[in-house]
Design an enzyme around this catalytic site. Structure first.
Site, mmCIF file in Angstrom:
data_model
loop_
_atom_site.group_PDB
_atom_site.id
_atom_site.type_symbol
_atom_site.label_atom_id
_atom_site.label_comp_id
_atom_site.label_asym_id
_atom_site.label_seq_id
_atom_site.Cartn_x
_atom_site.Cartn_y
_atom_site.Cartn_z
ATOM 1 N N VAL A 60 0.840 -1.199 0.000
ATOM 2 C CA VAL A 60 0.000 0.000 0.000
ATOM 3 C C VAL A 60 0.879 1.255 0.000
ATOM 4 O O VAL A 60 0.575 2.233 -0.697
ATOM 5 C CB VAL A 60 -0.990 -0.017 1.187
ATOM 6 C CG1 VAL A 60 -1.713 1.315 1.327
ATOM 7 C CG2 VAL A 60 -1.994 -1.153 1.016
ATOM 8 N N ALA A 63 2.050 1.678 -3.505
ATOM 9 C CA ALA A 63 0.952 2.147 -4.353
ATOM 10 C C ALA A 63 0.671 3.626 -4.116
ATOM 11 O O ALA A 63 0.536 4.406 -5.079
ATOM 12 C CB ALA A 63 -0.303 1.316 -4.102
ATOM 13 N N GLU A 64 0.594 4.051 -2.868
ATOM 14 C CA GLU A 64 0.299 5.457 -2.595
ATOM 15 C C GLU A 64 1.446 6.361 -3.021
ATOM 16 O O GLU A 64 1.233 7.472 -3.503
ATOM 17 C CB GLU A 64 -0.048 5.703 -1.125
ATOM 18 C CG GLU A 64 -0.489 7.144 -0.908
ATOM 19 C CD GLU A 64 -1.315 7.368 0.343
ATOM 20 O OE1 GLU A 64 -1.621 8.545 0.602
ATOM 21 O OE2 GLU A 64 -1.656 6.404 1.043
ATOM 22 N N THR A 65 2.663 5.875 -2.891
ATOM 23 C CA THR A 65 3.814 6.652 -3.357
ATOM 24 C C THR A 65 3.722 6.898 -4.851
ATOM 25 O O THR A 65 3.867 8.035 -5.318
ATOM 26 C CB THR A 65 5.132 5.922 -3.016
ATOM 27 O OG1 THR A 65 5.253 5.825 -1.589
ATOM 28 C CG2 THR A 65 6.336 6.643 -3.588
ATOM 29 N N SER A 68 0.748 9.215 -5.682
ATOM 30 C CA SER A 68 1.014 10.592 -5.263
ATOM 31 C C SER A 68 2.024 11.271 -6.173
ATOM 32 O O SER A 68 1.846 12.432 -6.560
ATOM 33 C CB SER A 68 1.506 10.618 -3.815
ATOM 34 O OG SER A 68 0.492 10.187 -2.937
#
Length: 153
Positions: A60, A63-65, A68
């Site tokens: 996660v 994925a968020e990195t 973003s």
């Protein structure tokens, strides 16, 4: 046509990741395509859970990195900043060692929000995790900065 805003060639994402979770997990950006951002992360002592497999939270974080960074590159950074608003992930198969590669592609790019799909695969190209991340687009100059600019190293 590229989805990135302006000249992104000179943006040093690695320098901005220095001194952050991104660096601690060993996340690297490996390719900036016209329609996607690709990064990778090692599966090692930093990213596994006690059972010895890739931790879902590390997936996660990867994925968020990627979502973003992609959102950051897709907006006018002098006028807008992006922040994670919601993320979900489906963990498909375990990974014990090696590298996982994530590809972030836009599902929807709006003026006030973005939705990015991030597919994470193992070294054999098999799907490990699929994630969707919603970013809020805030009307303020982006605050992404290098460790030196943040006053930390």
């Amino acid at each position: 046509m590229s989805l990135w805003f302006g000249d992104v060639a000179g943006i040093d994402l690695a320098a901005m990741g220095s001194g952050t979770l991104i660096e601690n997990l060993g996340i690297e950006i490996v390719e900036l395509r016209e329609d996607a951002l690709v990064g990778r992360m090692p599966v090692d002592r930093r990213s596994v859970q006690p059972a010895g497999v890739l931790h879902g939270g590390a997936s996660v974080a990867l994925a968020e990195t990627l979502a973003s960074w992609a959102g950051y590159l897709a907006v006018d950074r002098e006028r807008f900043h992006v922040v994670g608003q919601e993320i979900n992930a489906n963990h498909i198969r375990p990974v014990f060692t090696g590298w996982v590669t994530a590809t972030a592609t836009p599902a929807a790019i709006g003026r006030r929000s973005h939705v990015w799909e991030v597919r994470i695969v193992d070294e054999a190209g098999k799907l490990v995790c699929i994630s969707r991340c919603t970013l809020a687009v805030i009307e303020q100059r982006s605050t992404y900065a290098t460790a030196e600019e943040r006053g930390r190293s």
